[in-house]
Design an enzyme around this catalytic site. Structure first.
Site, PDB file in Angstrom:
ATOM      1  CB  ILE A  13      -0.971   0.005   1.205  1.00  0.00           C
ATOM      2  CG1 ILE A  13      -1.791  -1.291   1.241  1.00  0.00           C
ATOM      3  CG2 ILE A  13      -1.907   1.209   1.122  1.00  0.00           C
ATOM      4  CD1 ILE A  13      -2.718  -1.422   2.436  1.00  0.00           C
ATOM      5  CB  THR A 135      -6.174  -3.603   9.890  1.00  0.00           C
ATOM      6  OG1 THR A 135      -7.040  -4.683   9.553  1.00  0.00           O
ATOM      7  CG2 THR A 135      -5.602  -3.906  11.270  1.00  0.00           C
ATOM      8  CG  ASP A 136     -11.283  -4.728   8.352  1.00  0.00           C
ATOM      9  OD1 ASP A 136     -10.169  -5.284   8.408  1.00  0.00           O
ATOM     10  OD2 ASP A 136     -12.134  -5.018   7.478  1.00  0.00           O
ATOM     11  CD  GLU A 137      -7.048  -8.650   9.412  1.00  0.00           C
ATOM     12  OE1 GLU A 137      -6.552  -9.503  10.160  1.00  0.00           O
ATOM     13  OE2 GLU A 137      -6.824  -8.588   8.195  1.00  0.00           O
ATOM     14  CE1 TYR A 161      -1.341  -6.431  10.484  1.00  0.00           C
ATOM     15  CE2 TYR A 161      -3.549  -7.310  10.155  1.00  0.00           C
ATOM     16  CZ  TYR A 161      -2.605  -6.336   9.918  1.00  0.00           C
ATOM     17  OH  TYR A 161      -2.905  -5.254   9.121  1.00  0.00           O
ATOM     18  CE  LYS A 165      -1.775  -1.877  11.644  1.00  0.00           C
ATOM     19  NZ  LYS A 165      -0.728  -1.031  10.988  1.00  0.00           N
ATOM     20  CG  ASN A 190      -8.898  -8.158   3.667  1.00  0.00           C
ATOM     21  OD1 ASN A 190      -9.553  -7.935   4.677  1.00  0.00           O
ATOM     22  ND2 ASN A 190      -8.074  -9.190   3.564  1.00  0.00           N
ATOM     23  CG  ASN A 260     -11.916 -15.829   1.765  1.00  0.00           C
ATOM     24  OD1 ASN A 260     -12.037 -14.608   1.622  1.00  0.00           O
ATOM     25  ND2 ASN A 260     -11.454 -16.392   2.865  1.00  0.00           N
ATOM     26  CG  HIS A 296      -9.988 -18.008   9.054  1.00  0.00           C
ATOM     27  ND1 HIS A 296      -9.955 -18.834   7.963  1.00  0.00           N
ATOM     28  CD2 HIS A 296      -9.968 -16.743   8.564  1.00  0.00           C
ATOM     29  CE1 HIS A 296      -9.913 -18.113   6.865  1.00  0.00           C
ATOM     30  NE2 HIS A 296      -9.930 -16.828   7.202  1.00  0.00           N
TER      31      HIS A 296
END
Ligand code: NAD
Ligand code: TYD
Length: 359
Positions: A13, A135-137, A161, A165, A190, A260, A296
């Site tokens: 990015i 991130t939205d995560e 991760y 963040k 993403n 996905n 996940h």
């Protein structure tokens, strides 16, 4: 936004952002600090528009002295912090480096900004901004029926991760509240597009399919991500830095939420159309369901009302066209692929990651 320190600008990015900013802002000067980990490459900075307005510095955001020097030498007025370890699977395998870069690195950068802008006042305070790319995560996972993430959704990270963040986001907000450091944060979904390291879903599937290798779909393939074309993200960041309010968070999403497996099948169809002569047609036959990623996250979805209302931003790329453009970019740039794969630990990582993971 005149003298911009972009960190992680040799990554996916960050490098797209530098291309985009040089093209859209004729006055800006960019200092690009990047440690050139496996995910960063100078190949990503070839063919920059107006390259004289870009300076590359090979270094680490955990390096306090280097940061102090860069702020003073270049009279930095804006920081855009992309530098991070970014791959969830790697964070499961080796979490420590995620703490080093994402948490300690962001803290070190905040300290450098605080010293330069609040203590030494190297530029007027009303001209500075520390923008942190997140991130939205950090919000965790959604069930099928839950409403999308928005700016005040509580943080609930689930992977190392996302936890790292989330921690860095908290530090950025704390420096705003405690010290008055001017900041903004974007929590984005993403991204996809050119120059993404081929460990992430889309480029991995494109290159594996092209080369006739298995396409490893985790679990049942029904996990959902909110896909955003990288240039739309770059546009959002520029709007936030220029016109977003101090201390605020903005959620940025693509308004595209296929499971996905649909993304993978789309890539296969696009390759069938672009390379009908390939021995690997139909590429869908290469799909291989493998064991699921631990922890996940099932579904991400982003509500973009705030950035749309305040800054007039919304995504402009259609997913199908964006995927076609992305697949074509990888097919048209075999030199980039060769260089990236050779310089990194790509093959050994893919081996480690997938060996013995059959569903
Ligand atoms: P990337 O992995 O492609 O690139 C990361 C870059 O940071 C690389 O060039 C690497 O060399 C550099 N870097 C890593 N550690 C460093 C350190 N300690 N010091 C200096 N440089 C270092 O990542 P990306 O996909 O371009 O993501 C950029 C940012 O956007 C990250 O902060 C990520 O969390 C965030 N983000 C990414 C996505 C996505 O879909 N890719 C989505 C939302 C948010
Ligand atoms: P990824 O690109 O790693 O991004 P993130 O985990 O940050 O969302 O993965 C996107 C989705 O694709 C995620 O649900 C995991 C899945 N996935 C696969 O099914 N197979 C793969 O080989 C990869 C890399 C990801």
């Amino acid at each position: 936004m005149k003298k911009v320190l972009v960190t992680g600008g040799a990554g996916f990015i960050g490098s797209n952002f530098i291309h985009y900013l040089l093209e859209h802002d004729p006055a800006v000067q960019i200092i690009n600090l990047d440690a050139l980990t496996y995910a960063g490459s100078l190949e990503n900075l070839k063919d920059l528009p107006d390259p004289d307005r870009h300076v590359f510095v090979h270094g680490n955001i955990t390096g306090r002295e280097l940061l102090d020097q860069l702020f003073v030498e270049h009279k930095i007025d804006t920081v855009i912090n992309f530098a991070a370890e970014t791959h969830v699977d790697r964070s499961i395998h080796s979490p420590g480096i995620f703490v080093d870069t994402n948490v300690v690195g962001t803290y070190t950068l905040l300290e450098a900004a605080r010293r330069a802008w609040l203590v030494d006042q190297i530029v007027p305070l009303e001209e500075v901004r520390f923008h942190h790319v997140s991130t939205d995560e950090v919000f965790g996972t959604l069930t099928r029926d839950e409403p999308p993430f928005e700016e005040d959704t509580p943080y609930a990270p689930r992977s190392p991760y996302a936890a790292a963040k989330a921690s860095s986001d908290h530090f950025v907000r704390a420096y705003n509240i405690t010290f008055g450091l001017p900041i903004s944060i974007s929590n984005c979904s993403n991204n996809y597009g050119p120059r993404q390291f081929p460990e992430k879903l889309i480029p991995l599937m494109v290159l594996n399919a092209f080369n006739g290798k298995p396409l490893p779909v985790y679990g049942d393939g029904m996990q959902i991500r909110d896909w955003l074309y990288v240039d739309d993200h770059c546009d959002a960041i520029i709007r936030i830095v220029k016109n977003g309010r101090d201390g605020e968070t903005y959620c940025v999403g693509g308004d595209n939420q296929p499971p996905n497996i649909e993304i993978v099948k789309n890539i296969c169809e696009i390759l069938d159309e672009l390379r009908p002569e390939s021995a690997h047609c139909p590429h869908e036959n290469l799909i291989s369901y493998v064991a699921d990623r631990p922890g996940h996250d099932r579904r991400y979805d982003i509500d973009i009302t705030k950035i749309e209302n305040e800054l007039g931003w919304k995504p402009s790329h259609d997913l199908r066209q964006g995927l076609v453009d992305t697949v074509k970019w990888y097919l048209d740039n075999p030199e980039w692929v060769r260089a990236i794969v050779q310089q990194s630990d790509y093959d050994s990582w893919v081996q480690t990651n997938y060996t013995g993971r059959k569903a």
